[in-house]
Design an enzyme around this catalytic site. Structure first.
Site, PDB file in Angstrom:
ATOM      1  CE1 TYR A  30       1.140  -0.215   4.368  1.00  0.00           C
ATOM      2  CE2 TYR A  30       0.158   1.964   4.300  1.00  0.00           C
ATOM      3  CZ  TYR A  30       0.945   1.041   4.924  1.00  0.00           C
ATOM      4  OH  TYR A  30       1.562   1.362   6.108  1.00  0.00           O
ATOM      5  CG  HIS A 102       0.703 -20.541   4.356  1.00  0.00           C
ATOM      6  ND1 HIS A 102      -0.381 -21.289   4.731  1.00  0.00           N
ATOM      7  CD2 HIS A 102       0.975 -19.737   5.404  1.00  0.00           C
ATOM      8  CE1 HIS A 102      -0.756 -20.960   5.952  1.00  0.00           C
ATOM      9  NE2 HIS A 102       0.057 -20.000   6.392  1.00  0.00           N
ATOM     10  CE  LYS A 146       3.317   3.395   3.168  1.00  0.00           C
ATOM     11  NZ  LYS A 146       3.376   3.475   4.613  1.00  0.00           N
ATOM     12  CD  GLU A 178      10.422   2.331  10.506  1.00  0.00           C
ATOM     13  OE1 GLU A 178      10.161   3.313   9.798  1.00  0.00           O
ATOM     14  OE2 GLU A 178      10.237   1.160  10.130  1.00  0.00           O
ATOM     15  CG  LEU A 202       8.368   2.715   4.784  1.00  0.00           C
ATOM     16  CD1 LEU A 202       7.997   1.417   4.082  1.00  0.00           C
ATOM     17  CD2 LEU A 202       7.135   3.561   4.982  1.00  0.00           C
TER      18      LEU A 202
HETATM   19  N1  PDD Z   1       3.142   5.454   7.459  1.00  0.00           N
HETATM   20  N2  PDD Z   1       7.848   4.261   8.892  1.00  0.00           N
HETATM   21  C1  PDD Z   1       6.729   3.517   8.927  1.00  0.00           C
HETATM   22  C2  PDD Z   1       6.776   2.221   9.639  1.00  0.00           C
HETATM   23  C3  PDD Z   1       5.560   3.983   8.300  1.00  0.00           C
HETATM   24  O1  PDD Z   1       4.439   3.242   8.315  1.00  0.00           O
HETATM   25  C4  PDD Z   1       5.562   5.252   7.664  1.00  0.00           C
HETATM   26  C5  PDD Z   1       4.363   5.795   6.948  1.00  0.00           C
HETATM   27  C6  PDD Z   1       6.766   5.990   7.655  1.00  0.00           C
HETATM   28  C7  PDD Z   1       6.871   7.331   6.979  1.00  0.00           C
HETATM   29  O2  PDD Z   1       6.877   7.213   5.574  1.00  0.00           O
HETATM   30  P1  PDD Z   1       6.339   8.387   4.631  1.00  0.00           P
HETATM   31  O3  PDD Z   1       7.107   9.599   4.969  1.00  0.00           O
HETATM   32  O4  PDD Z   1       6.625   7.886   3.276  1.00  0.00           O
HETATM   33  O5  PDD Z   1       4.868   8.539   4.918  1.00  0.00           O
HETATM   34  C8  PDD Z   1       7.883   5.457   8.272  1.00  0.00           C
HETATM   35  C9  PDD Z   1       1.960   5.763   6.691  1.00  0.00           C
HETATM   36  C10 PDD Z   1       1.679   7.208   6.603  1.00  0.00           C
HETATM   37  C11 PDD Z   1       0.792   4.946   7.210  1.00  0.00           C
HETATM   38  O6  PDD Z   1       0.956   3.734   7.312  1.00  0.00           O
HETATM   39  O7  PDD Z   1      -0.255   5.503   7.480  1.00  0.00           O
END
Ligand code: PDD
Length: 283
Positions: A30, A102, A146, A178, A202
């Site tokens: 996603y 699976h 992701k 993170e 990520l």
């Molecule tokens: N989340 N790290 C993780 C684990 C994340 O799920 C996200 C983003 C980020 C930041 O990535 P970006 O700057 O590309 O949004 C870092 C999104 C917003 C979510 O799952 O809603």
């Protein structure tokens, strides 16, 4: 209106195949894209990451970038997203539906789904900052993908919420990675520190924008791992994400970071980011 498996569907009318592997296994990918005043921010970077995630899970996307562009722009039109609107676009692709085994069934057709939601920018929070809670990074070893598999993220976010904090800071054996749904930066002696973009985090789009902006403006950036003592003794901490933007963190586990106020480096980065949005997105 939502876009579901090739069709435009009214809210409340979408259906999930019970054997969709996104639903059964979290087998899919996603993106969450920011819409500032009716315009998508960093759409190309999101698409590039989406294709990379697909490759990494051996999912061949049957859509070209142009087709995905078209779906996104129609989604904005059909939902009357205008220059008045701050919003987010959610796009997910599951591997598709097949009898539940699976391993990856052959000949399976991916299922796409996308919607937009109005979402105000967290303006007040960005001024006063959030609090954070340290927690074990219980997720898997491919956090660079992701994927729809978000249970690890759900549980660590809830851990922070239960402790009265807004976000969790994750560590693996004492090394900070993170946050549950955002990337983390520490500021020490006017320089930025953040975990390298490897398999443990990520590769955030906002993280990269901040790194670029910092470097362009003479703020040194070190993409290298740091530990819990370094975190706790940082001058400032902040997180970055599509929805939270650049969010100061003023305490961890109830202990103030620096003087417990929103710091000057994060304020400068917020100002640079604001300028960057105004010149790159809203023109
Ligand atoms: N989340 N790290 C993780 C684990 C994340 O799920 C996200 C983003 C980020 C930041 O990535 P970006 O700057 O590309 O949004 C870092 C999104 C917003 C979510 O799952 O809603």
């Amino acid at each position: 209106m939502l876009y579901v498996d090739g069709k435009w569907v009214e809210e409340g009318q979408a259906a999930v195949n019970p054997e969709d592997r996104g639903y059964n296994f979290g087998d899919g990918i996603y993106e969450v894209v920011r819409i500032y005043k009716g315009k998508m921010y960093q759409w190309d970077a999101h698409l590039t990451r989406l294709y990379r995630s697909a490759r990494e899970i051996k999912l061949e996307l049957p859509w070209s970038m142009e087709e995905l562009n078209e779906i996104a722009s129609q989604l904005l039109q059909k939902n009357n997203i205008s220059e008045e609107d701050d919003a987010t676009l959610y796009l997910q692709i599951s591997r598709g539906a097949a009898p539940r085994v699976h391993d990856i069934p052959s000949g399976i057709q991916p299922v796409i789904m996308a919607f937009v939601r109005h979402k105000a920018r967290p303006v007040a929070d960005m001024k006063k900052g959030w609090t954070a809670q340290l927690v074990d990074d219980i997720r898997w070893l491919r956090c660079d993908i992701k994927t729809l598999n978000l249970l690890g993220a759900v549980l660590v976010k809830q851990y922070a919420k239960d402790a009265g904090a807004q976000e969790s800071i994750l560590h693996r054996n004492g090394t900070i990675t993170e946050c549950s749904s955002s990337n983390l930066f520490a500021v020490k002696n006017e320089a930025l520190y953040t975990h390298p973009a490897d398999h443990l985090i990520l590769h955030g789009i906002t993280r990269q924008s901040v790194i670029d902006l910092a470097k362009e403006n003479g703020i040194p950036v070190h993409e290298k791992p740091f530990d819990i003592p370094f975190l706790m003794q940082a001058d400032e901490l902040f997180l970055t994400s599509t929805t939270a933007e650049i969010m100061p963190l003023i305490s961890v586990d109830g202990q103030p970071i620096g003087d417990g106020q929103v710091g000057t480096v994060v304020q400068k980065l917020q100002a640079l980011f604001e300028q960057h949005i105004n010149t790159n997105v809203l023109v």
